[in-house]
Design an enzyme around this catalytic site. Sequence first.
Site, PDB file in Angstrom:
ATOM      1  N   PRO A   1      26.722  -9.947  -0.185  1.00 43.58           N
ATOM      2  CA  PRO A   1      26.054  -8.788  -0.542  1.00 43.58           C
ATOM      3  C   PRO A   1      26.873  -8.470  -1.372  1.00 43.58           C
ATOM      4  O   PRO A   1      28.827  -8.725  -1.382  1.00 43.58           O
ATOM      5  CB  PRO A   1      25.583  -8.267   0.384  1.00 43.58           C
ATOM      6  N   GLU A   2      26.892  -7.234  -2.776  1.00 42.63           N
ATOM      7  CA  GLU A   2      27.603  -6.741  -3.338  1.00 42.63           C
ATOM      8  C   GLU A   2      27.222  -4.868  -3.459  1.00 42.63           C
ATOM      9  O   GLU A   2      26.444  -5.006  -2.042  1.00 42.63           O
ATOM     10  CB  GLU A   2      27.573  -7.301  -4.969  1.00 42.63           C
TER      11      GLU A   2
END
Length: 276
Positions: free
Chosen positions: A2-3
């Site tokens: 996840p960014e």
Amino acid sequence: MPELPEVENVRRTLARLVVGKQIAKVTVGLARMIKAPDDARQFVEELRGQTIRDIGRRGKFLLFYMDHVVLVSHLRMEGRYGLYRADEEVEKHTHVIFHFTDGTELRYRDVRTFGTMHLFPLGLEEAGPPLHKLGPEPFDPAFTPDELKQRMIRRRTKIKSLLLNQEIVVGLGNIYVDEVLFAAGVHPEKLPTELTDEQWRLLHQHIIVILEQSIELGGSSIKSYVNGQGESGNFQHTLKAYGRTGEPCVVCGAPIEKSVVGGRGTHTCPNCQPRN
């Protein structure tokens, strides 16, 4: 992994679900996920009786602000949080459970077991690892095109690798770096000294615009990402470069090419992002 947009959406959903809840006890099933304090038993003891007052984000880290402590959590590859009733079956690969006094539980599930948790006294969370060396937030007014340029210009490293460096600017991972470089018309192998002032301006602009767009669409669910309520994101349907190997460029029609830059799979349009 996840960014920034995905972590921000987790933050927003968890803020609605758990702020104001008091921790009755904590169950740790995999002690090596707890990086600070050294003893997971101390982690459990310090969290007992704490109330979650707010949830923040720093780059790709979630910050649970409580009465006297801050929990810094990184989801890594596949970590996810979910709120459950205490009588609901606990899923396999659930490694940490925060039991609340109201009979609900915040459960952390992580199939790959790469996630990390650090607990700090309130106010000391950025004094040491893992937050102390992080670069500026993309949405901080102090993060300007010139600030971005000055953080990179003296480095003899390819621009893609620099954008992935969390000490330069936080929150960007492989998906969003490919999208930003495509939107700015910058080849991922260019060096900082090769960029024009206009390209620095475009890079800065598209970092902000693309991250904002992804946040509004709930992030990108490429593999297993869901937010704190189990909902998938939709930004992946708008991708113009990442994951589109061999597909026609949406601007010029040339096939998107895949290469490896800095050890990362990289997607580029040969016409819209010329190397020279």
